[in-house]
Design a protein around this motif. Structure first.
Motif, PDB file in Angstrom:
ATOM      1  N   THR A  61       0.828  -1.198   0.000  1.00 43.71           N
ATOM      2  CA  THR A  61       0.000   0.000   0.000  1.00 43.71           C
ATOM      3  C   THR A  61       0.866   1.254   0.000  1.00 43.71           C
ATOM      4  O   THR A  61       0.570   2.224  -0.707  1.00 43.71           O
ATOM      5  CB  THR A  61      -0.972  -0.006   1.200  1.00 43.71           C
ATOM      6  OG1 THR A  61      -1.817  -1.161   1.102  1.00 43.71           O
ATOM      7  CG2 THR A  61      -1.834   1.241   1.236  1.00 43.71           C
ATOM      8  N   ARG A  62       1.945   1.237   0.754  1.00 49.06           N
ATOM      9  CA  ARG A  62       2.881   2.371   0.737  1.00 49.06           C
ATOM     10  C   ARG A  62       3.511   2.535  -0.642  1.00 49.06           C
ATOM     11  O   ARG A  62       3.612   3.653  -1.166  1.00 49.06           O
ATOM     12  CB  ARG A  62       3.964   2.196   1.800  1.00 49.06           C
ATOM     13  CG  ARG A  62       3.489   2.509   3.202  1.00 49.06           C
ATOM     14  CD  ARG A  62       4.638   2.735   4.162  1.00 49.06           C
ATOM     15  NE  ARG A  62       5.660   1.697   4.118  1.00 49.06           N
ATOM     16  CZ  ARG A  62       5.752   0.676   4.964  1.00 49.06           C
ATOM     17  NH1 ARG A  62       4.869   0.550   5.919  1.00 49.06           N
ATOM     18  NH2 ARG A  62       6.708  -0.204   4.859  1.00 49.06           N
ATOM     19  N   GLU A  63       3.934   1.418  -1.247  1.00 48.89           N
ATOM     20  CA  GLU A  63       4.532   1.464  -2.578  1.00 48.89           C
ATOM     21  C   GLU A  63       3.510   1.930  -3.611  1.00 48.89           C
ATOM     22  O   GLU A  63       3.828   2.700  -4.522  1.00 48.89           O
ATOM     23  CB  GLU A  63       5.091   0.093  -2.946  1.00 48.89           C
ATOM     24  CG  GLU A  63       5.693   0.016  -4.323  1.00 48.89           C
ATOM     25  CD  GLU A  63       6.857   0.966  -4.547  1.00 48.89           C
ATOM     26  OE1 GLU A  63       7.131   1.290  -5.722  1.00 48.89           O
ATOM     27  OE2 GLU A  63       7.502   1.404  -3.579  1.00 48.89           O
ATOM     28  N   PHE A  64       2.278   1.497  -3.484  1.00 48.04           N
ATOM     29  CA  PHE A  64       1.196   1.908  -4.370  1.00 48.04           C
ATOM     30  C   PHE A  64       0.992   3.424  -4.267  1.00 48.04           C
ATOM     31  O   PHE A  64       0.868   4.116  -5.288  1.00 48.04           O
ATOM     32  CB  PHE A  64      -0.080   1.155  -3.991  1.00 48.04           C
ATOM     33  CG  PHE A  64      -1.275   1.444  -4.843  1.00 48.04           C
ATOM     34  CD1 PHE A  64      -1.333   1.047  -6.167  1.00 48.04           C
ATOM     35  CD2 PHE A  64      -2.389   2.084  -4.302  1.00 48.04           C
ATOM     36  CE1 PHE A  64      -2.460   1.286  -6.949  1.00 48.04           C
ATOM     37  CE2 PHE A  64      -3.513   2.328  -5.073  1.00 48.04           C
ATOM     38  CZ  PHE A  64      -3.546   1.926  -6.397  1.00 48.04           C
ATOM     39  N   GLY A  65       0.972   3.937  -3.061  1.00 44.55           N
ATOM     40  CA  GLY A  65       0.822   5.384  -2.864  1.00 44.55           C
ATOM     41  C   GLY A  65       1.955   6.160  -3.508  1.00 44.55           C
ATOM     42  O   GLY A  65       1.728   7.212  -4.126  1.00 44.55           O
ATOM     43  N   ARG A  66       3.168   5.653  -3.382  1.00 42.75           N
ATOM     44  CA  ARG A  66       4.324   6.296  -4.013  1.00 42.75           C
ATOM     45  C   ARG A  66       4.162   6.291  -5.526  1.00 42.75           C
ATOM     46  O   ARG A  66       4.388   7.292  -6.202  1.00 42.75           O
ATOM     47  CB  ARG A  66       5.616   5.581  -3.623  1.00 42.75           C
ATOM     48  CG  ARG A  66       6.870   6.253  -4.205  1.00 42.75           C
ATOM     49  CD  ARG A  66       8.032   5.292  -4.388  1.00 42.75           C
ATOM     50  NE  ARG A  66       7.757   4.154  -5.232  1.00 42.75           N
ATOM     51  CZ  ARG A  66       7.726   4.165  -6.567  1.00 42.75           C
ATOM     52  NH1 ARG A  66       7.896   5.280  -7.234  1.00 42.75           N
ATOM     53  NH2 ARG A  66       7.469   3.064  -7.244  1.00 42.75           N
ATOM     54  N   ALA A  67       3.723   5.152  -6.081  1.00 45.57           N
ATOM     55  CA  ALA A  67       3.554   5.027  -7.524  1.00 45.57           C
ATOM     56  C   ALA A  67       2.447   5.943  -8.032  1.00 45.57           C
ATOM     57  O   ALA A  67       2.588   6.562  -9.091  1.00 45.57           O
ATOM     58  CB  ALA A  67       3.251   3.575  -7.887  1.00 45.57           C
ATOM     59  N   VAL A  68       1.363   6.060  -7.282  1.00 46.11           N
ATOM     60  CA  VAL A  68       0.259   6.947  -7.661  1.00 46.11           C
ATOM     61  C   VAL A  68       0.762   8.393  -7.726  1.00 46.11           C
ATOM     62  O   VAL A  68       0.469   9.123  -8.677  1.00 46.11           O
ATOM     63  CB  VAL A  68      -0.933   6.799  -6.687  1.00 46.11           C
ATOM     64  CG1 VAL A  68      -1.942   7.926  -6.851  1.00 46.11           C
ATOM     65  CG2 VAL A  68      -1.593   5.439  -6.873  1.00 46.11           C
ATOM     66  N   ALA A  69       1.536   8.798  -6.728  1.00 42.88           N
ATOM     67  CA  ALA A  69       2.093  10.157  -6.717  1.00 42.88           C
ATOM     68  C   ALA A  69       3.058  10.361  -7.884  1.00 42.88           C
ATOM     69  O   ALA A  69       3.011  11.388  -8.565  1.00 42.88           O
ATOM     70  CB  ALA A  69       2.793  10.427  -5.387  1.00 42.88           C
ATOM     71  N   THR A  70       3.919   9.377  -8.131  1.00 42.51           N
ATOM     72  CA  THR A  70       4.872   9.467  -9.240  1.00 42.51           C
ATOM     73  C   THR A  70       4.142   9.591 -10.569  1.00 42.51           C
ATOM     74  O   THR A  70       4.556  10.351 -11.450  1.00 42.51           O
ATOM     75  CB  THR A  70       5.794   8.229  -9.254  1.00 42.51           C
ATOM     76  OG1 THR A  70       6.545   8.199  -8.030  1.00 42.51           O
ATOM     77  CG2 THR A  70       6.747   8.250 -10.434  1.00 42.51           C
ATOM     78  N   ALA A  71       3.053   8.846 -10.726  1.00 48.53           N
ATOM     79  CA  ALA A  71       2.271   8.871 -11.964  1.00 48.53           C
ATOM     80  C   ALA A  71       1.419  10.131 -12.097  1.00 48.53           C
ATOM     81  O   ALA A  71       0.885  10.406 -13.168  1.00 48.53           O
ATOM     82  CB  ALA A  71       1.381   7.633 -12.045  1.00 48.53           C
ATOM     83  N   GLY A  72       1.280  10.890 -11.010  1.00 52.62           N
ATOM     84  CA  GLY A  72       0.469  12.101 -11.045  1.00 52.62           C
ATOM     85  C   GLY A  72      -1.025  11.837 -11.086  1.00 52.62           C
ATOM     86  O   GLY A  72      -1.801  12.682 -11.539  1.00 52.62           O
ATOM     87  N   LEU A  73      -1.431  10.685 -10.589  1.00 51.42           N
ATOM     88  CA  LEU A  73      -2.856  10.346 -10.572  1.00 51.42           C
ATOM     89  C   LEU A  73      -3.556  11.029  -9.403  1.00 51.42           C
ATOM     90  O   LEU A  73      -2.933  11.323  -8.380  1.00 51.42           O
ATOM     91  CB  LEU A  73      -3.041   8.836 -10.442  1.00 51.42           C
ATOM     92  CG  LEU A  73      -2.602   7.997 -11.626  1.00 51.42           C
ATOM     93  CD1 LEU A  73      -2.757   6.521 -11.306  1.00 51.42           C
ATOM     94  CD2 LEU A  73      -3.387   8.356 -12.866  1.00 51.42           C
TER      95      LEU A  73
END
Length: 88
Positions: A61-73
């Motif tokens: 979930t932490r990694e998912f949150g990081r990826a969402v932020a990186t993707a700009g979603l």
């Protein structure tokens, strides 16, 4: 132990192909794949190392949150998080 964790978030607008491709790029370093083109949901399946299911979901979930932020979603609430261990 290795875990495959599926996480899905839901919101109020349909996501484009380009947005999900950005998410896919962001989760790739974690052995992840992304989904959600043309839907009001986005998700990812990530591979993590963790001692148990709860820790695997927390780490993913932490990694998912990081990826969402990186993707700009847009940040949508998580509506599903499931983990499957390598021995299951």
């Amino acid at each position: 132990m290795r875990w495959s964790v599926a996480i899905e978030a839901a919101g109020d607008r349909v996501l484009t192909r380009e947005e999900i491709v950005e998410l896919a790029d962001a989760v790739a370093p974690s052995g992840g794949i992304a989904s959600g083109i043309g839907t009001p949901r986005y998700g990812a399946q990530l591979l993590v190392e963790a001692p148990d299911r709860a820790a695997a979901i927390e780490l993913a979930t932490r990694e998912f949150g990081r990826a969402v932020a990186t993707a700009g979603l847009p940040v949508y609430p998580v509506v599903r998080a499931e983990a499957l261990g390598e021995d299951e």
